[in-house]
Design a protein around this motif. Structure first.
Motif, PDB file in Angstrom:
ATOM      1  N   TRP A  57     -39.662 -16.695 -13.357  1.00 42.38           N
ATOM      2  CA  TRP A  57     -40.614 -16.334 -12.420  1.00 42.38           C
ATOM      3  C   TRP A  57     -41.930 -15.704 -12.783  1.00 42.38           C
ATOM      4  O   TRP A  57     -42.559 -14.812 -11.999  1.00 42.38           O
ATOM      5  CB  TRP A  57     -39.873 -15.779 -11.366  1.00 42.38           C
ATOM      6  CG  TRP A  57     -38.624 -16.403 -10.850  1.00 42.38           C
ATOM      7  CD1 TRP A  57     -38.199 -17.605 -11.339  1.00 42.38           C
ATOM      8  CD2 TRP A  57     -37.445 -15.730 -10.449  1.00 42.38           C
ATOM      9  NE1 TRP A  57     -36.912 -17.496 -10.770  1.00 42.38           N
ATOM     10  CE2 TRP A  57     -36.537 -16.656 -10.364  1.00 42.38           C
ATOM     11  CE3 TRP A  57     -37.436 -14.403  -9.487  1.00 42.38           C
ATOM     12  CZ2 TRP A  57     -35.155 -16.399  -9.739  1.00 42.38           C
ATOM     13  CZ3 TRP A  57     -36.278 -14.220  -9.031  1.00 42.38           C
ATOM     14  CH2 TRP A  57     -35.211 -15.096  -9.045  1.00 42.38           C
ATOM     15  N   SER A 115     -40.477  -2.549 -17.704  1.00 37.25           N
ATOM     16  CA  SER A 115     -39.715  -3.945 -17.109  1.00 37.25           C
ATOM     17  C   SER A 115     -39.354  -3.833 -15.515  1.00 37.25           C
ATOM     18  O   SER A 115     -39.450  -2.605 -15.132  1.00 37.25           O
ATOM     19  CB  SER A 115     -38.208  -4.148 -17.836  1.00 37.25           C
ATOM     20  OG  SER A 115     -37.577  -2.835 -17.202  1.00 37.25           O
ATOM     21  N   GLY A 116     -39.281  -4.748 -14.991  1.00 39.64           N
ATOM     22  CA  GLY A 116     -38.708  -4.936 -13.671  1.00 39.64           C
ATOM     23  C   GLY A 116     -37.647  -3.940 -13.350  1.00 39.64           C
ATOM     24  O   GLY A 116     -37.780  -3.100 -12.138  1.00 39.64           O
ATOM     25  N   SER A 117     -36.591  -3.929 -14.002  1.00 32.05           N
ATOM     26  CA  SER A 117     -35.461  -3.094 -13.688  1.00 32.05           C
ATOM     27  C   SER A 117     -35.822  -1.628 -13.934  1.00 32.05           C
ATOM     28  O   SER A 117     -35.471  -0.875 -12.918  1.00 32.05           O
ATOM     29  CB  SER A 117     -34.369  -3.324 -14.824  1.00 32.05           C
ATOM     30  OG  SER A 117     -33.980  -4.705 -15.003  1.00 32.05           O
ATOM     31  N   ILE A 120     -37.717  -0.423 -10.670  1.00 30.78           N
ATOM     32  CA  ILE A 120     -36.777  -0.095  -9.420  1.00 30.78           C
ATOM     33  C   ILE A 120     -36.242   1.241  -9.776  1.00 30.78           C
ATOM     34  O   ILE A 120     -36.425   1.975  -8.807  1.00 30.78           O
ATOM     35  CB  ILE A 120     -35.646  -1.138  -9.486  1.00 30.78           C
ATOM     36  CG1 ILE A 120     -36.201  -2.618  -9.336  1.00 30.78           C
ATOM     37  CG2 ILE A 120     -34.904  -0.796  -8.263  1.00 30.78           C
ATOM     38  CD1 ILE A 120     -37.162  -3.018  -8.111  1.00 30.78           C
ATOM     39  N   TYR A 149     -30.778  -8.166  -5.541  1.00 28.89           N
ATOM     40  CA  TYR A 149     -30.681  -7.867  -6.782  1.00 28.89           C
ATOM     41  C   TYR A 149     -31.964  -7.221  -7.369  1.00 28.89           C
ATOM     42  O   TYR A 149     -33.172  -7.486  -6.914  1.00 28.89           O
ATOM     43  CB  TYR A 149     -30.467  -9.604  -7.568  1.00 28.89           C
ATOM     44  CG  TYR A 149     -30.644  -9.181  -9.076  1.00 28.89           C
ATOM     45  CD1 TYR A 149     -29.583  -8.749  -9.865  1.00 28.89           C
ATOM     46  CD2 TYR A 149     -31.990  -9.538  -9.713  1.00 28.89           C
ATOM     47  CE1 TYR A 149     -29.738  -8.187 -11.094  1.00 28.89           C
ATOM     48  CE2 TYR A 149     -31.989  -9.272 -10.953  1.00 28.89           C
ATOM     49  CZ  TYR A 149     -30.920  -8.782 -11.848  1.00 28.89           C
ATOM     50  OH  TYR A 149     -31.043  -8.319 -13.148  1.00 28.89           O
ATOM     51  N   HIS A 150     -31.613  -6.174  -7.946  1.00 30.30           N
ATOM     52  CA  HIS A 150     -32.853  -5.188  -8.275  1.00 30.30           C
ATOM     53  C   HIS A 150     -32.704  -4.841  -9.902  1.00 30.30           C
ATOM     54  O   HIS A 150     -33.232  -3.730 -10.135  1.00 30.30           O
ATOM     55  CB  HIS A 150     -32.574  -3.918  -7.341  1.00 30.30           C
ATOM     56  CG  HIS A 150     -33.063  -4.235  -5.893  1.00 30.30           C
ATOM     57  ND1 HIS A 150     -33.996  -4.630  -5.348  1.00 30.30           N
ATOM     58  CD2 HIS A 150     -31.971  -4.226  -4.846  1.00 30.30           C
ATOM     59  CE1 HIS A 150     -33.791  -4.872  -4.075  1.00 30.30           C
ATOM     60  NE2 HIS A 150     -32.604  -4.656  -3.936  1.00 30.30           N
ATOM     61  N   GLY A 151     -32.238  -5.672 -10.533  1.00 31.94           N
ATOM     62  CA  GLY A 151     -32.202  -5.542 -12.043  1.00 31.94           C
ATOM     63  C   GLY A 151     -30.809  -5.119 -12.715  1.00 31.94           C
ATOM     64  O   GLY A 151     -29.758  -4.798 -11.905  1.00 31.94           O
ATOM     65  N   GLU A 223     -35.836  -6.722  -1.396  1.00 28.11           N
ATOM     66  CA  GLU A 223     -36.821  -7.719  -1.927  1.00 28.11           C
ATOM     67  C   GLU A 223     -37.358  -8.400  -0.398  1.00 28.11           C
ATOM     68  O   GLU A 223     -36.519  -8.840   0.135  1.00 28.11           O
ATOM     69  CB  GLU A 223     -35.944  -8.833  -2.605  1.00 28.11           C
ATOM     70  CG  GLU A 223     -35.277  -8.340  -4.135  1.00 28.11           C
ATOM     71  CD  GLU A 223     -34.162  -9.165  -4.229  1.00 28.11           C
ATOM     72  OE1 GLU A 223     -34.377 -10.228  -4.946  1.00 28.11           O
ATOM     73  OE2 GLU A 223     -32.922  -8.905  -3.781  1.00 28.11           O
ATOM     74  N   ASP A 257     -39.060  -4.265  -3.520  1.00 28.49           N
ATOM     75  CA  ASP A 257     -39.074  -4.941  -4.936  1.00 28.49           C
ATOM     76  C   ASP A 257     -39.724  -6.301  -4.734  1.00 28.49           C
ATOM     77  O   ASP A 257     -39.054  -7.114  -4.386  1.00 28.49           O
ATOM     78  CB  ASP A 257     -37.428  -5.038  -5.270  1.00 28.49           C
ATOM     79  CG  ASP A 257     -37.459  -5.676  -6.397  1.00 28.49           C
ATOM     80  OD1 ASP A 257     -38.402  -6.432  -7.137  1.00 28.49           O
ATOM     81  OD2 ASP A 257     -36.159  -5.496  -7.062  1.00 28.49           O
ATOM     82  N   VAL A 259     -40.907  -7.472  -7.785  1.00 28.14           N
ATOM     83  CA  VAL A 259     -41.005  -7.866  -9.047  1.00 28.14           C
ATOM     84  C   VAL A 259     -40.936  -9.424  -9.247  1.00 28.14           C
ATOM     85  O   VAL A 259     -41.909  -9.959  -9.941  1.00 28.14           O
ATOM     86  CB  VAL A 259     -39.381  -7.459  -9.874  1.00 28.14           C
ATOM     87  CG1 VAL A 259     -39.404  -7.863 -11.178  1.00 28.14           C
ATOM     88  CG2 VAL A 259     -39.451  -5.740  -9.850  1.00 28.14           C
ATOM     89  N   ALA A 260     -40.459 -10.199  -8.124  1.00 29.73           N
ATOM     90  CA  ALA A 260     -40.116 -11.677  -8.309  1.00 29.73           C
ATOM     91  C   ALA A 260     -41.481 -12.165  -7.396  1.00 29.73           C
ATOM     92  O   ALA A 260     -41.855 -13.342  -7.719  1.00 29.73           O
ATOM     93  CB  ALA A 260     -38.960 -12.036  -8.218  1.00 29.73           C
ATOM     94  N   LYS A 286     -42.320  -8.595 -13.696  1.00 36.12           N
ATOM     95  CA  LYS A 286     -42.338  -9.948 -14.221  1.00 36.12           C
ATOM     96  C   LYS A 286     -43.779 -10.413 -14.496  1.00 36.12           C
ATOM     97  O   LYS A 286     -44.098 -10.657 -15.686  1.00 36.12           O
ATOM     98  CB  LYS A 286     -41.787 -10.730 -13.231  1.00 36.12           C
ATOM     99  CG  LYS A 286     -40.236 -10.822 -13.177  1.00 36.12           C
ATOM    100  CD  LYS A 286     -39.777 -11.982 -12.319  1.00 36.12           C
ATOM    101  CE  LYS A 286     -38.075 -11.803 -12.089  1.00 36.12           C
ATOM    102  NZ  LYS A 286     -37.274 -11.914 -13.144  1.00 36.12           N
TER     103      LYS A 286
END
Ligand code: PMP
Length: 433
Positions: A57, A115-117, A120, A149-151, A223, A257, A259-260, A286
């Protein structure tokens, strides 16, 4: 070092290298890959595959994109990395100017991480420092929704639903946060009374928790609209709208979040635009660099930025080695430049229309439990779990790179995927299930 991947290389890979969520003793098959150009991935044996995953993604405008290549090589010859403490540079400033311009008024303080993680974890830490600085020291937990899901870092994991995932092994080590049920009302619910339905089914339980426990809740993280790795659920925007109002009322920060979902994936630049709201803290990752380099941004309001800065710690307590990496920022800046040209909007719309046309009939397939399509996201939920290795073999034979999980066969195509390439992906899904 260069040259094609040999059998010896693959044997080494199997014995020594962790791939995401795999076992060293029972490794899943990996396909040696040689090149990636546009939307086409070329394996070592010359097999060409249409990319249906956008490398989890993050790729929007093609691999080996000349604009992003140029941004990277130009920057490489100037300065690939430099510490961010005490130094400022053009790539990060230009990138952040664009981020501030692209996000709604009110989101204007940016922390760049890698990073996305981590974006967060930064968002969670910012919420804690903000509440602490406001004198609300008991607001030290987070509220989140099931299936999120957040990393893979500890902070993000503590607000991810680990109960039915392989992450449950870490549960005992994670901060204890509060979970409420995920919104059930679908994005495409056409009922004229849909707002009442959302209010009753989704908002009510959320509101009850906030009313009861707001004094211990620093922030609500989710998310928005599309939940990713926790089950690819797509929810009605009215829940987000109401959640935002309720959070405001009880001084609970809304942390989104994206991120995606950020940067166009759902058909809007940010998924929160579907609900016409603005979060307090926005996490991006991402696709910031179009899938080139690892970079993330956590963006807040001036009020949050200043409150943290003037609080007891006197600063925001975060400073990683690769913060503001100039190479990643230069590519991110070029990528946002492409986004700002605006072609993504039509591209994503066309992908959505074609996915509806070509995958739509699967709704009635006996093996299909549900079908969800939004923007450049197509999700086919099967009634039974798939065998990833087996189905992936079929996808590869059909010229498609698609990697399902559990009972979810999904595609997140790049925005520049052309109609013929997209049909390769949808045909591969149809023929393999
Ligand atoms: N949040 C969401 C919604 C994600 O999908 C992911 C990655 N799949 C992350 C956070 C973590 O991002 P990263 O893997 O870049 O650390």
């Amino acid at each position: 070092m260069s040259g094609p991947v040999t059998q010896e290389d693959l044997d080494f890979d199997r014995a020594h290298i962790w791939h995401p969520y795999t076992s060293l003793t029972k490794p899943l098959k990996v396909y040696p890959v040689e090149r990636a150009e546009g939307c086409i991935i070329t394996l070592s044996d010359g097999t060409k595959l249409v990319d249906g995953m956008a490398s989890w993604w993050c790729v929007q405008h093609g691999y080996n994109n000349p604009i992003l290549n140029k941004a990277a090589t130009d920057q490489l010859s100037k300065m690939s990395h430099i510490m961010f403490g005490g130094l400022a540079h053009k790539p990060s400033i230009e990138l952040c100017k664009k981020l501030v311009e692209l996000t709604p008024a009110g989101l204007e303080c940016v922390l760049l991480a890698d990073s996305g993680s981590i974006s967060i974890d930064v968002g969670l830490k910012m919420a804690l420092q903000y509440q602490n600085s406001k004198g609300r020291k008991d607001k030290s937990k987070f509220l989140t929704i099931r299936h999120g899901y957040h990393g893979d870092a500890f902070g993000g994991l503590s607000v991810s639903d680990t109960t039915n995932s392989m992450h449950h092994i870490f549960q005992g080590f994670l901060p204890k946060n509060i979970f409420c049920k995920a919104p059930e009302t679908r994005f495409d619910n056409q009922d004229p009374n849909v707002e009442q339905i959302v209010e009753e089914i989704d908002v009510k339980p959320f509101k009850e928790i906030i009313e009861k426990r707001h004094e211990e809740i620093a922030g609500f993280i989710l998310e928005p609209i599309v939940q990713g790795a926790g089950g690819l659920r797509v929810s009605h925007p009215y829940f987000l709208k109401r959640a935002s109002e309720i959070c405001k009322k009880y001084d609970v920060l809304l942390i989104l979040d994206e991120v995606a979902t950020g940067l166009g994936r759902t058909g809007k630049l940010f998924a929160f635009e579907h609900a016409n709201i603005v979060p307090d803290i926005l996490c991006l990752g991402k696709s910031l660099t179009g899938g080139y380099l690892t970079l993330s941004a956590t963006i807040t309001s001036r009020e949050i930025g200043n409150e943290i800065s003037d609080g007891p710690a006197g600063c925001f307590m975060h400073g990683q080695t690769y913060m503001g990496n100039p190479l990643a920022c230069a590519v991110g800046n070029a990528n946002l430049g492409i986004i700002m040209e605006g072609k993504w909007k039509n591209q994503v719309k066309q992908i959505e229309t074609q996915l509806l046309e070509e995958l739509g009939p699967l709704k009635d397939h006996p093996k299909v439990a549900d079908l969800r399509i939004l923007g450049a996201i197509g999700i086919v939920q099967l009634k039974e779990n798939v065998n990833v290795e087996e189905i992936q073999k079929k996808f590869v034979a059909a010229g498609a790179w698609i990697r399902p999980f559990r009972n979810l066969v999904y595609i997140y195509p790049q925005y520049t995927t052309n109609p013929e390439e997209l049909t390769v992906l949808t045909n591969a899904i149809k023929s393999s299930i």
